[in-house]
Design an enzyme around this catalytic site. Sequence first.
Site, PDB file in Angstrom:
ATOM      1  N   GLU A  96      47.738 165.073 -32.284  1.00 66.66           N
ATOM      2  CA  GLU A  96      48.762 165.453 -31.306  1.00 66.66           C
ATOM      3  C   GLU A  96      48.411 165.015 -29.887  1.00 66.66           C
ATOM      4  OE1 GLU A  96      50.630 169.542 -29.548  1.00 66.66           O
ATOM      5  OE2 GLU A  96      49.778 169.595 -31.555  1.00 66.66           O
ATOM      6  N   ASP A  97      47.115 165.128 -29.527  1.00 64.90           N
ATOM      7  CA  ASP A  97      46.731 164.950 -28.121  1.00 64.90           C
ATOM      8  C   ASP A  97      45.960 163.666 -27.806  1.00 64.90           C
ATOM      9  OD1 ASP A  97      47.877 167.389 -27.655  1.00 64.90           O
ATOM     10  OD2 ASP A  97      46.005 168.513 -27.754  1.00 64.90           O
TER      11      ASP A  97
END
Length: 751
Positions: A96-97
């Site tokens: 996600e990051d």
Amino acid sequence: MAEINPDFPHIDLEKERKEILSAFRGLMRLVKNRSKEDTTMIRKAFDVAVEAHKDMRRKSGEPYIYHPIAVARICVEEMGLGPTAIICALLHDTVEDTHITLQDVEDLFGPKVRLIIDGLTKIPEVFDENASIQAENFRKMILTISDDLRVVLIKLADRLHNMRTLGSMREDKQLKIASETKFLYAPLAHRLGLYSIKSELEDLAFKYTEKEIYHQIETSLKSTQDVRNRFIRRFVYPIKEAMTNEGYTFEIKARTKSISSIWRKMKTKGIPFEEVYDVFAIRIIVETPQEMEKSDCWRIYSIVTDFYQPSPDRLRDWISTPRANGYESLHTTVMSPQGKWVEVQIRSKRMDEIAEKGLAAHYKYKESKKDDSKFDRWIAEIRSLLENPDLNAMDFVNEFKLNLFNDEIYVFTPRGELRVLPTGSTILDFAYDIHTKIGDTCIGAKVNNKLMPLSYQLQSGDQLEIITSSKQKPSEEWLRMVVTARAKQKIKSTLNEERKQIADDGKEILMRKFKQHNIRFVSENITFLEKSFHLPGATELYFRIAKGKIDLGKLREFDNDNGLLAHKKKEVTTKRVRKKENIQASIDKKSDTLIIGEDFKNIQYTLAKCCSPIPGDKVFGFITINDGIKIHRNNCPNAEHLMSKMAYRCIAARWRDQYLEEREVTVKIFGFDRMGIVNKLTEIISHQHNVNMKSISFETEDGLFEGRVKVMVYDTEHLDQLMRKFEQVEGVQRVVRWDDENNEPEDYDED
């Protein structure tokens, strides 16, 4: 020489690296019975996560990698999960990051880890701004529950660590995250049998949503701790002696009730902290073989009741019939010599591990016991809920939460088969629990040999024989009679099928009418009619036509431009829609703060009736669909719902300094009915405080009274002064500010 980070010149990077490595070694020491391959893969996941997150820091300023390590630690230490879960916890934010993709994860760690990481990765926020992102994320996580339950367990560990470190976030963020935690994640932990995690999540959420009350109860618990400890030592002494003489190997713990559950008890019973009798519980944990558990627990119960008188109404036997989440224990409440009630929980070591670590421990023991897991049955219910493609994310969360919160009742089929249903279940719920066809054709049941209607609420111990008829079919009214997600989904599915058949008839009627008026049967014309009659879709349009609810004679009122329908005049967009779009577009929810008492971007705002905020209350704004912005108190009965499910429509708000304007507030007063008490209270209002009273009502029963007074005050300080004066009147026991929980915000629509 120490290496310095130019963005954080005060931080010694070399020292930081050593601390990160030390934290990882601490995690590895917790992982028991790991193979060489497990150690290699966990180390590899750690190296990947450290590299991926190397330039990231949390709001507190610490390196981001501490968060995945802490989540992995919770998975091992507090849930008892194994190496795969640790690998996934370390990697849970990488896709996600950071630059790492799901394919990278699969290449490095295999398809199982990829599946779990995919379930843990939030959905991109690229679609409709009005869809509840929280609801969609929660749905995505639950979709994976039938593939791998570790997704949900790691997500709970992630949420728990975020809540433990919530202090570094902005206050509005704290409130939104805390509300979401209380609304969804704490009940989920409860359902999975993770009681200590559920209690901590509730307490941490409570700490941020009701700061003052939390600290009051926390202070009261600390100040009474020594007295409590002395009482517990005296209470358990004779039990310890007797159990030692009987030759048991055991442990006795005293568990203090969570702050949020103490507050719930204070609120529901209407009592102060001093009157909450079960602030703590005594837990007796005995080491005994599985085949001896039941008899040993009852023998210990006998020892306890030899010394202390039990309350017959407070015996709970979850050993003979465990709860749906696998919880097993024997609970009794006994009277101590000091005249205090004490809850005693009796369980085996195996039962205690299941109670503390929930699902993971349950499966560990299941392998040896080969029992029919009640978890499997619950997962089957979730699967059936997921089978409904018409259910949007918000409906899904509502249905799922309904099944999370309810306690269970135990009922029997005519042949004596035990069925577990949520409290409040009806005959219809039971019928659908057996089979969809039985539910669809159910007309009633014999409950304990007595004929009962569909809406009869079942009680634990009831035995049912369902009565069916081939002429029976579900109706809309049935949806109000059932509480289980399964029954609701099956009824909706049957009704939708029926509705589609009626809609097909309506479609034919419309086609004939179009032909008659030389109108083309094309999607543009169908969409035009949907908008003209304010309908959500074509199926609803056809359904209403078939039912005669739409006058097709109105087709003459539209222009027919070569077979395409159009309005005779230029259509004006409704004020409702335009207003909402303008509001949404003109507000920056991250930086804007609405100051009550000043103009805010020419947008109308009003105070919500459900909680009647006054200056001094901590508040937030909620963007309604057609009524501007409503100001709610942070602890409004509806705040948890609004912040957890529609956070994208909440904005920061505060009162203007020196904002003096009288506001209506309702105060409830409880106490003993004495002569002249109403006169004393009205005298305080009118003479001593110069407060304008709007209404007053009192009810008395058996020497007790409950009064409700509506007064006009300037702010919370003004109100507190008045309430303190009320409390000083002889006979008054308790004074509280009252919110009308039935008075919901007008624009609750979850678009």
